[in-house]
Design a protein around this motif. Structure first.
Motif, mmCIF file in Angstrom:
data_model
loop_
_atom_site.group_PDB
_atom_site.id
_atom_site.type_symbol
_atom_site.label_atom_id
_atom_site.label_comp_id
_atom_site.label_asym_id
_atom_site.label_seq_id
_atom_site.Cartn_x
_atom_site.Cartn_y
_atom_site.Cartn_z
ATOM 1 N N SER A 149 39.276 -39.070 -16.808
ATOM 2 C CA SER A 149 40.113 -39.638 -17.859
ATOM 3 C C SER A 149 39.674 -39.074 -19.212
ATOM 4 O O SER A 149 39.427 -39.808 -20.152
ATOM 5 C CB SER A 149 40.019 -41.158 -17.834
ATOM 6 N N ASN A 150 39.584 -37.775 -19.283
ATOM 7 C CA ASN A 150 39.149 -37.094 -20.489
ATOM 8 C C ASN A 150 40.234 -37.210 -21.550
ATOM 9 O O ASN A 150 41.427 -37.268 -21.247
ATOM 10 C CB ASN A 150 38.867 -35.627 -20.156
ATOM 11 N N PHE A 151 39.849 -37.212 -22.819
ATOM 12 C CA PHE A 151 40.828 -37.344 -23.882
ATOM 13 C C PHE A 151 41.595 -36.047 -24.131
ATOM 14 O O PHE A 151 42.615 -36.058 -24.790
ATOM 15 C CB PHE A 151 40.147 -37.814 -25.179
ATOM 16 N N MET A 152 41.101 -34.941 -23.584
ATOM 17 C CA MET A 152 41.800 -33.671 -23.761
ATOM 18 C C MET A 152 42.759 -33.445 -22.601
ATOM 19 O O MET A 152 42.379 -33.534 -21.434
ATOM 20 C CB MET A 152 40.802 -32.521 -23.847
ATOM 21 N N ILE A 153 43.993 -33.163 -22.915
ATOM 22 C CA ILE A 153 45.017 -32.937 -21.900
ATOM 23 C C ILE A 153 45.274 -31.429 -21.823
ATOM 24 O O ILE A 153 45.470 -30.786 -22.852
ATOM 25 C CB ILE A 153 46.313 -33.686 -22.264
ATOM 26 N N PRO A 154 45.255 -30.840 -20.629
ATOM 27 C CA PRO A 154 45.494 -29.403 -20.547
ATOM 28 C C PRO A 154 46.934 -29.056 -20.925
ATOM 29 O O PRO A 154 47.867 -29.827 -20.680
ATOM 30 C CB PRO A 154 45.218 -29.077 -19.080
ATOM 31 N N SER A 155 47.088 -27.907 -21.532
ATOM 32 C CA SER A 155 48.419 -27.483 -21.937
ATOM 33 C C SER A 155 49.213 -27.026 -20.712
ATOM 34 O O SER A 155 48.638 -26.691 -19.680
ATOM 35 C CB SER A 155 48.327 -26.342 -22.947
ATOM 36 N N PRO A 156 50.526 -27.008 -20.828
ATOM 37 C CA PRO A 156 51.344 -26.526 -19.708
ATOM 38 C C PRO A 156 51.030 -25.073 -19.352
ATOM 39 O O PRO A 156 51.120 -24.683 -18.196
ATOM 40 C CB PRO A 156 52.778 -26.669 -20.211
ATOM 41 N N GLU A 157 50.625 -24.296 -20.343
ATOM 42 C CA GLU A 157 50.279 -22.895 -20.075
ATOM 43 C C GLU A 157 49.038 -22.803 -19.182
ATOM 44 O O GLU A 157 48.973 -21.964 -18.288
ATOM 45 C CB GLU A 157 50.044 -22.151 -21.391
ATOM 46 N N GLU A 158 48.059 -23.686 -19.409
ATOM 47 C CA GLU A 158 46.873 -23.696 -18.555
ATOM 48 C C GLU A 158 47.228 -24.112 -17.139
ATOM 49 O O GLU A 158 46.690 -23.580 -16.176
ATOM 50 C CB GLU A 158 45.815 -24.636 -19.127
ATOM 51 N N ASP A 159 48.150 -25.071 -17.007
ATOM 52 C CA ASP A 159 48.595 -25.474 -15.670
ATOM 53 C C ASP A 159 49.279 -24.316 -14.960
ATOM 54 O O ASP A 159 49.083 -24.103 -13.760
ATOM 55 C CB ASP A 159 49.543 -26.669 -15.750
ATOM 56 N N LEU A 160 50.094 -23.566 -15.699
ATOM 57 C CA LEU A 160 50.772 -22.412 -15.095
ATOM 58 C C LEU A 160 49.772 -21.339 -14.675
ATOM 59 O O LEU A 160 49.922 -20.730 -13.612
ATOM 60 C CB LEU A 160 51.794 -21.824 -16.069
ATOM 61 N N LYS A 161 48.743 -21.113 -15.498
ATOM 62 C CA LYS A 161 47.707 -20.147 -15.129
ATOM 63 C C LYS A 161 46.994 -20.563 -13.853
ATOM 64 O O LYS A 161 46.728 -19.744 -12.977
ATOM 65 C CB LYS A 161 46.683 -19.997 -16.258
ATOM 66 N N PHE A 162 46.698 -21.861 -13.775
ATOM 67 C CA PHE A 162 46.025 -22.371 -12.583
ATOM 68 C C PHE A 162 46.910 -22.215 -11.351
ATOM 69 O O PHE A 162 46.442 -21.794 -10.283
ATOM 70 C CB PHE A 162 45.660 -23.846 -12.799
ATOM 71 N N LEU A 163 48.192 -22.514 -11.472
ATOM 72 C CA LEU A 163 49.108 -22.366 -10.342
ATOM 73 C C LEU A 163 49.257 -20.909 -9.926
ATOM 74 O O LEU A 163 49.306 -20.594 -8.731
ATOM 75 C CB LEU A 163 50.473 -22.964 -10.692
ATOM 76 N N ARG A 164 49.321 -20.012 -10.924
ATOM 77 C CA ARG A 164 49.424 -18.580 -10.592
ATOM 78 C C ARG A 164 48.170 -18.088 -9.895
ATOM 79 O O ARG A 164 48.244 -17.305 -8.953
ATOM 80 C CB ARG A 164 49.687 -17.768 -11.855
ATOM 81 N N SER A 165 47.003 -18.557 -10.331
ATOM 82 C CA SER A 165 45.768 -18.122 -9.671
ATOM 83 C C SER A 165 45.682 -18.668 -8.252
ATOM 84 O O SER A 165 45.221 -17.970 -7.343
ATOM 85 C CB SER A 165 44.549 -18.554 -10.483
ATOM 86 N N GLN A 166 46.129 -19.898 -8.030
ATOM 87 C CA GLN A 166 46.168 -20.440 -6.672
ATOM 88 C C GLN A 166 47.119 -19.641 -5.792
ATOM 89 O O GLN A 166 46.819 -19.370 -4.632
ATOM 90 C CB GLN A 166 46.603 -21.903 -6.685
ATOM 91 N N MET A 167 48.268 -19.265 -6.351
ATOM 92 C CA MET A 167 49.238 -18.484 -5.590
ATOM 93 C C MET A 167 48.652 -17.122 -5.218
ATOM 94 O O MET A 167 48.803 -16.658 -4.083
ATOM 95 C CB MET A 167 50.519 -18.298 -6.404
#
Length: 117
Positions: free
Chosen positions: A20-38
Motif C-alpha cells: 500500500s505504497n503512496f506512490m502509484i506506478p504510471s500507466p507507462e510503467e505498467d505497459l513496460k512491465f507487460l511488454r517485458s512479460q510478453m
C-alpha cells in the motif's frame, strides 16, 4: 523449529504495508512491465520449441552411434549419452530464448522511439 510468531507477524505486516505504497506506478510503467512479460513468454516458448527439436536431433544420432560404432559402444555409457543429449537441448534453449528476448526488446525500443518522433 520455525519462525517465531512475533517475527512472522511483523514480516507479514511489513509486507502488507509495502504493497500500500503512496506512490502509484504510471500507466507507462505498467505497459513496460507487460511488454517485458510478453517478451519473456515469447522467449520461453521459442526456447522450448528449439530445445525439443535439438533433443530429437541429437538423440537419434547418439543412440544410433552407440549401437553401431564400436568405439561409442565401448566408451559411451548411459550417463554420457544423456549428457550429450541434454547439453544440446540446454544450449539450444538458452541461445534461442536469449535471441528471442533481445529481438523483442529491440522491437519494443524501436516502437517507443518511432512513437515519440
Amino acid at each position: 523449529m520455525g519462525i517465531p510468531m512475533d517475527m512472522r507477524d511483523a514480516w507479514v505486516s511489513r509486507k502488507n504495508k509495502s504493497s500500500s505504497n503512496f506512490m502509484i506506478p504510471s500507466p507507462e510503467e505498467d505497459l513496460k512491465f507487460l511488454r517485458s512479460q510478453m517478451c519473456t513468454r515469447e522467449g520461453v516458448r521459442a526456447g522450448v520449441k528449439s530445445a525439443s527439436i535439438a533433443c530429437v536431433a541429437s538423440a537419434i544420432p547418439t543412440l544410433i552411434a552407440v549401437r553401431t560404432i564400436p568405439w561409442a559402444k565401448a566408451n559411451l555409457n548411459y550417463t554420457a549419452q544423456a549428457l550429450i543429449i541434454s547439453a544440446a537441448s540446454i544450449a539450444a534453449y538458452f541461445v534461442t530464448a536469449d535471441k528471442t528476448i533481445l529481438e523483442c526488446a529491440r522491437k519494443n525500443t524501436r516502437a517507443l522511439y518511432d512513437k515519440s518522433s
